[in-house]
Motif scaffolding. Structure first.
Motif, short mmCIF file in Angstrom:
data_model
loop_
_atom_site.label_atom_id
_atom_site.label_comp_id
_atom_site.label_asym_id
_atom_site.label_seq_id
_atom_site.Cartn_x
_atom_site.Cartn_y
_atom_site.Cartn_z
N THR A 1 0.84 -1.21 0.00
CA THR A 1 0.00 0.00 0.00
C THR A 1 0.87 1.26 0.00
OG1 THR A 1 -1.65 -1.21 1.26
CG2 THR A 1 -1.88 1.16 1.21
N LEU B 1 1.12 4.24 -2.74
CA LEU B 1 0.94 5.65 -2.39
C LEU B 1 2.14 6.48 -2.84
CD1 LEU B 1 -0.70 5.31 1.14
CD2 LEU B 1 -1.77 6.08 -0.96
N PRO C 1 -1.03 -6.72 -4.33
CA PRO C 1 -2.31 -7.45 -4.28
C PRO C 1 -3.08 -7.21 -5.57
CG PRO C 1 -1.95 -6.20 -2.26
CD PRO C 1 -0.89 -5.77 -3.23
N GLU D 1 -6.12 -6.93 -6.32
CA GLU D 1 -7.22 -5.95 -6.26
C GLU D 1 -6.70 -4.54 -6.45
OE1 GLU D 1 -6.76 -8.34 -4.12
OE2 GLU D 1 -8.55 -9.58 -4.24
N LEU D 2 -5.46 -4.29 -6.02
CA LEU D 2 -4.93 -2.94 -6.14
C LEU D 2 -4.60 -2.60 -7.59
CD1 LEU D 2 -2.69 -2.63 -2.96
CD2 LEU D 2 -4.99 -1.80 -3.36
N TYR E 1 -7.56 -1.06 -9.00
CA TYR E 1 -7.65 0.32 -8.47
C TYR E 1 -6.70 1.24 -9.24
CZ TYR E 1 -6.45 4.02 -5.09
OH TYR E 1 -6.17 5.22 -4.48
N TYR F 1 -11.06 -14.95 -9.32
CA TYR F 1 -11.54 -14.11 -8.23
C TYR F 1 -10.41 -13.59 -7.33
CZ TYR F 1 -16.22 -15.68 -9.42
OH TYR F 1 -17.40 -15.93 -10.08
N VAL F 2 -9.51 -14.47 -6.95
CA VAL F 2 -8.47 -14.06 -5.99
C VAL F 2 -7.33 -13.35 -6.70
CG1 VAL F 2 -6.95 -14.83 -4.14
CG2 VAL F 2 -9.08 -16.04 -4.54
N PRO G 1 1.12 -12.64 3.52
CA PRO G 1 -0.35 -12.56 3.58
C PRO G 1 -1.04 -13.11 2.33
CG PRO G 1 0.63 -10.50 4.31
CD PRO G 1 1.75 -11.33 3.79
N PHE G 2 -0.46 -12.86 1.16
CA PHE G 2 -1.12 -13.33 -0.06
C PHE G 2 -1.05 -14.85 -0.16
CE2 PHE G 2 -1.32 -13.86 -4.78
CZ PHE G 2 -2.64 -13.48 -4.90
#
Lengths: 496, 271
Positions: free
Chosen positions: A211, A215, A230, A232-233, A236, A286-287, A345-346
Motif C-alpha cells: 500500500t 501511495l 495485491p 485488487e490494487l 484500483y 476471483y483471488v 499474507p497473499f
C-alpha cells in the motif's frame, strides 16, 4: 549578529542542497525486498539476481523461448565434451576501465568451481572439468560428461580478474561490464546506479508495504514498481489517470508439493483427489483477478521444452470423492492433511482458499503458516505432508533432475518430496544425453506428461508479471521471468 | 447522564452479548465466498466482505468473543496475582516488602507491550498465550495499588483490634482490609479492560493472537491494511468496534470512580 548571519548562511546552503537533490533527474523503482548481495558468484535471491543482470554481462542469455543465445560470446561445440567460446568485439568494457578478456571469464568460473569459495552455483556447474584460455578472446570449456544444455548454464556475470585478485568487495561495491554502473549503496533500502549509455541515474528503494509503495507511486516519490502487489490494487491503479499498468504472462511456476513417503500423501489417489478438488479457475479469476495462467507443468507451453497439450485437472468433486473413498477415507475417517506455507499474507490467503476447497470433498486441512526460514527449513528436511511454493526464474530443463530424479533427495538436490519413479528417472537420463534439440524436447514433454500422471506436484499457475509506472515513464518492456532489463530502455518524458 | 452511563453501558452490554451468545447465532464467519471478495457494505452484507469474501459483520461478532475472553481472562489472572502479591507485601512489610517492591519496579521499568510481544513471541501464537503474556505484564498495577492501600489501612483501629483479638492474618486481610480497598481495585480493573482490548488487538495485529481462520479485531485490521485503498471497511469496522469498546469502558470506569469516591455528595452518587 555574527551567529545570526552564520545561521542564515547555513539555512541557505541547506536549501540549495535540497533544491539540487529535488531537481536531480533520477528514475526511482520501488522494491518489496532490497538486494542482498551484488556479487553474482554468491547471489541467490531474486532481487539481487535481477539487479546483477544490469551490472554484469554474461556469456550466454536466453531468447523468448528460453533457448540459450550468445550474449558476451559466441560458442562452438568442438566435441560432445568440448565447447569453445569466442568473445564479441563490442561491449567488453568493465566499469573501472579495463577490457573484459578470456582471463576474466576463466577467473570468474574458476572461483565458482573452487570448493573453498563455497559458491552456491558450484553444483550447477560441476560438469566442468577444466577451463583453458586461448589468447584474450577465446575460452575452452572441457566437461566431465556429455551435456547438450551446457551453454545455458553459463549465465553468471563476469567479474574483472584484477579486482578479484585484490579481494575487491563486489558484494556491496560491484564492478561489472553491464549496461548499468554502480554509484552508491548508502543504506540497505537505497541503491543508486547509473545507466552507462546516457548517464541516467536510477534508484532502487525498498518499500516493504504494498500500500505504501502504491501511495509513493501516486505521489511521484517512485516512478515504477514491479510485482508483489495485491491483485485488487491493480484494478484500483488502472482507474488512476497518472499511472499505467502493464501485465505479461509469467513463467514462475506455483505448485502444491507432497511428501511421497507419507502414509496419506504417498498415495496417488489422494494426490489426484487434491488435484480434482482445487478450483484453479475460480482462484485465478476471483483471488488473482485473472493475473495468472493455469499451469500443467513446470515450463509454460511457450518454453522450447514446454508441453502445450497436457490434460488439465479440471475441478471434479465427484471424482475427488470417489478417489478418496477408494483410498479408504470417508466421513467417519476423513483425510487430514497438514499444509505448510509461508506467512506472506497473499500466500496465506491462497492457502486458506485451497483449504476451504479441499474441505468440500471432506479433506480436513490444518493450515500452518510460518516465517520463510522455518517453512523452507521444514520443506528441505522433509517435515511436511503438503506445502505450496513456486519455482522462480527456471529456464533450463536440468531442473527436472534437480527436483524429480530419485538421486536428488536433499542434500543432493531438491527432490524434497522423496519422489521415486523409474520411468521418470529413465526419461530424465535419456533427455540429458539426447544431442538433438527436437528429440530432447520430445523426451521432456513425455517426462512432463508422466509427472502429471504421477503427481509429485499439483501444478497450480504461472503468476503474471506486472509493472505499474508513472504516466511519463515510457519504453519499459516486461520480461516473463520478471527481470529488470527493461530499465535499459525506459525514458522519462518531461512534462511541459 | 446519557453520555456518561447509558451509552457506554449499552455498548459494553452489546459487546458482552456478542461475545457470550455470538456462537449461537447463525453466523458463518469462516465461509469463503470468492465472488464477493472485498464487496462493499450493502443490504446483503451490512459491513461488506473481506479479502476472502467472508462477512465482516460475522467476523466482527466472533472477534468480540476473542477480545472479551482475553480481557476477562487477563483481568481475572492479573488482579488475583497482583492483589495477592500487593497485599502480602503491604501487610508483611520489612524486607519482604522491599524485595517485592523492587520486583514490581523491574516490571514497571520495562515497556509493558514490548514484554508482552516478547513473551507471546517466545510462547507462540494463541489466545491462551496472549492471556498469559498480558497477565505477566498486567499484575504489577494491581500489586502496587493493593500494597499502597494495605499500607494505609493496616494501622487503622479496627485492624489493631482484630490483631488484639488474635484474629488470623489471612482473615484480617480478607475480612478487614480487602473490602476497604475493593473500590479502587474495581476502578483499576475497568481501566485495565480497556488497555487489554487494545493490547490484544495489537498482538493479533502482529500475528501473535488467534490463528487464521479464527477472527479477532486486531487480525481483521491486519488483514485489512493491505486493502485500505480499495476496501476501507475492512479496517474501519473492527477499528470503530475497538474504539467504541475502549471508550465505553473508560467512560464507565470514570463514572464508577466518581460514584465510589467518598468525597462525592449523596446527590452526585445518584448521578
Amino acid at each position: 549578529m555574527i551567529n545570526l548571519l552564520r545561521l542564515l548562511v547555513l539555512c541557505g546552503v541547506t536549501l540549495l542542497v535540497a533544491c539540487e537533490q529535488a531537481s536531480e533527474d533520477v528514475i526511482r523503482m520501488g522494491l518489496a525486498n532490497a538486494p542482498v548481495n551484488l556479487d553474482p558468484r554468491f547471489t541467490t535471491d531474486a532481487t539481487s539476481t535481477r539487479i546483477n543482470r544490469l551490472l554484469y554481462c554474461r556469456l550466454v542469455d536466453f531468447d523468448s523461448a528460453n533457448r540459450p543465445v550468445p550474449a558476451l560470446a559466441q560458442w562452438q561445440q568442438l566435441s560432445p565434451i568440448h565447447y569453445r567460446f569466442i568473445l564479441n568485439r563490442e561491449g567488453r568494457k568493465f566499469h573501472h576501465g579495463a577490457q573484459l578478456t578470456a582471463r576474466d571469464v576463466k577467473a570468474t568460473y574458476d572461483f565458482i568451481l573452487d570448493p573453498d569459495s563455497a559458491s552456491p552455483h558450484r553444483t550447477a556447474l560441476n560438469m566442468i572439468d577444466r577451463i583453458e584460455i586461448q589468447g584474450d578472446e577465446q575460452i575452452d570449456f572441457f566437461l566431465t560428461r556429455v551435456d547438450p544444455l551446457f551453454p545455458a548454464y553459463l549465465v553468471i556475470g563476469i567479474l574483472p580478474a584484477d579486482l578479484m585478485s585484490k579481494k575487491h568487495p563486489f558484494r556491496d561495491q560491484p564492478v561489472g561490464s553491464g549496461f548499468f554502473q554502480f554509484i552508491a549503496w548508502p543504506e540497505e533500502g537505497r541503491l543508486r546506479l547509473k545507466r552507462r549509455r546516457d548517464g541516467q541515474l536510477f534508484e532502487f528503494l525498498k518499500v516493504s508495504e504494498a500500500t505504501v509503495r502504491i501511495l509513493k507511486l501516486l505521489r511521484g516519490e517512485v516512478d515504477l514498481i514491479q510485482n508483489d502487489l495485491p491483485p485488487e490494487l491493480l484494478a484500483y491503479l488502472k482507474q488512476k489517470e497518472r499511472v499505467q499498468v502493464e501485465q505479461t504472462a509469467g513463467s514462475n511456476f506455483s505448485y502444491l508439493g507432497f511428501n511421497l513417503q507419507d502414509v496419506d500423501t504417498g498415495q496417488l489417489a489422494v494426490r489426484q483427489a487434491v488435484a480434482y478438488a482445487i478450483d484453479r479457475e475460480a482462484i485465478i479469476h476471483y483471488v488473482m483477478q485473472d493475473a495468472a495462467q493455469q499451469a500443467q507443468a513446470i515450463f509454460p507451453p511457450s518454453h522450447w521444452a514446454g508441453a502445450g497439450d497436457l490434460p488439465p485437472y479440471d475441478r471434479d468433486l465427484k471424482k475427488a470423492r470417489v478417489l478418496l473413498h477408494a483410498a479408504g477415507y470417508d466421513e467417519q475417517h476423513p483425510l487430514r492433511l497438514v499444509y505448510k506455507t509461508s506467512s506472506d499474507p497473499f500466500r496465506v490467503r491462497l492457502a486458506t482458499v485451497i483449504q476451504s476447497q479441499l474441505a468440500e470433498v471432506g479433506i480436513e486441512v490444518d493450515l500452518r503458516s510460518y516465517d520463510w526460514a522455518t517453512v523452507y527449513g521444514d520443506i528441505k528436511a522433509g517435515r511436511f505432508q503438503m506445502y505450496s511454493l513456486a519455482w522462480v526464474g527456471v529456464k533450463t530443463p536440468d531442473i527436472f533432475r534437480y527436483i524429480f530424479h530419485s538421486d536428488s533427495v536433499p542434500p543432493n538436490g531438491a527432490n524434497r518430496g522423496r519422489f521415486k519413479d523409474a520411468e521418470v528417472d529413465r526419461l530424465i537420463e535419456q533427455a540429458e544425453v539426447a544431442m538433438d534439440e527436437g528429440q530432447q524436447a520430445m523426451l521432456y514433454r513425455q517426462l512432463q506428461r508422466r509427472l502429471l500422471q504421477t503427481l509429485p506436484y499439483v501444478p497450480l499457475w504461472y503468476e503474471n508479471q506486472v509493472v505499474v509506472s508513472r504516466h511519463n515513464i515510457q519504453g519499459y518492456h516486461l520480461a516473463s521471468d520478471g527481470n529488470y532489463d527493461g530499465l535499459n530502455h525506459i525514458e522519462r518524458h518531461i512534462e511541459q | 447522564m446519557m453520555m456518561r452511563l447509558y451509552l457506554p453501558a449499552g455498548i459494553i452490554l452489546l459487546w458482552c452479548l456478542m461475545a457470550l451468545f455470538g456462537s449461537f447465532l447463525p453466523l458463518e464467519p469462516n465461509r469463503i465466498d470468492l465472488p464477493h471478495i472485498l464487496a462493499a457494505p450493502g443490504i446483503e452484507q451490512w459491513l461488506g466482505a473481506d479479502d476472502l469474501g467472508r462477512s465482516v459483520l460475522d467476523r466482527l461478532v466472533m472477534g468480540a468473543r476473542t477480545s472479551f475472553t482475553v480481557a476477562l481472562g487477563v483481568v481475572c489472572v492479573a488482579s488475583l496475582v497482583g492483589i495477592l502479591v500487593g497485599a502480602f507485601a503491604g501487610y508483611v512489610g520489612g524486607i519482604v516488602d522491599l524485595l517485592l517492591v523492587r520486583i514490581i519496579d523491574v516490571f514497571l521499568a520495562f515497556p509493558g507491550i514490548l514484554l508482552a510481544i516478547a513473551l507471546a513471541g517466545v510462547m507462540g501464537a494463541g489466545v491462551d498465550n496472549v492471556i498469559i503474556a498480558l497477565s505477566v505484564v498486567g499484575w504489577v498495577g494491581y500489586a502496587r495499588l493493593t500494597r499502597a492501600q494495605v499500607l494505609s489501612f493496616k494501622h487503622r483501629d479496627h485492624v489493631t483490634a482484630a490483631i488484639a483479638l488474635s484474629t488470623g492474618h489471612v482473615r484480617i486481610v480478607m475480612r478487614h482490609l480487602l473490602p476497604l480497598i475493593a473500590a479502587p481495585l474495581i476502578v483499576e480493573a475497568t481501566f485495565g479492560v480497556a488497555s487489554i482490548v487494545i493490547a490484544e488487538a495489537g498482538l493479533s495485529f502482529l500475528g501473535l493472537g488467534v490463528q487464521p481462520p479464527e477472527a479477532s479485531w486486531g487480525s481483521m485490521i491486519r488483514d485489512g491494511t493491505r486493502y485500505m485503498l480499495v476496501a476501507p471497511h475492512m479496517v474501519l469496522a473492527p477499528g470503530v468496534a475497538i474504539m467504541l469498546v475502549v471508550l465505553a469502558v473508560n467512560l464507565l470506569g470514570d463514572a464508577l470512580r466518581d460514584w465510589l469516591d467518598v468525597r462525592n455528595t449523596t446527590e452526585q452518587k445518584s448521578w
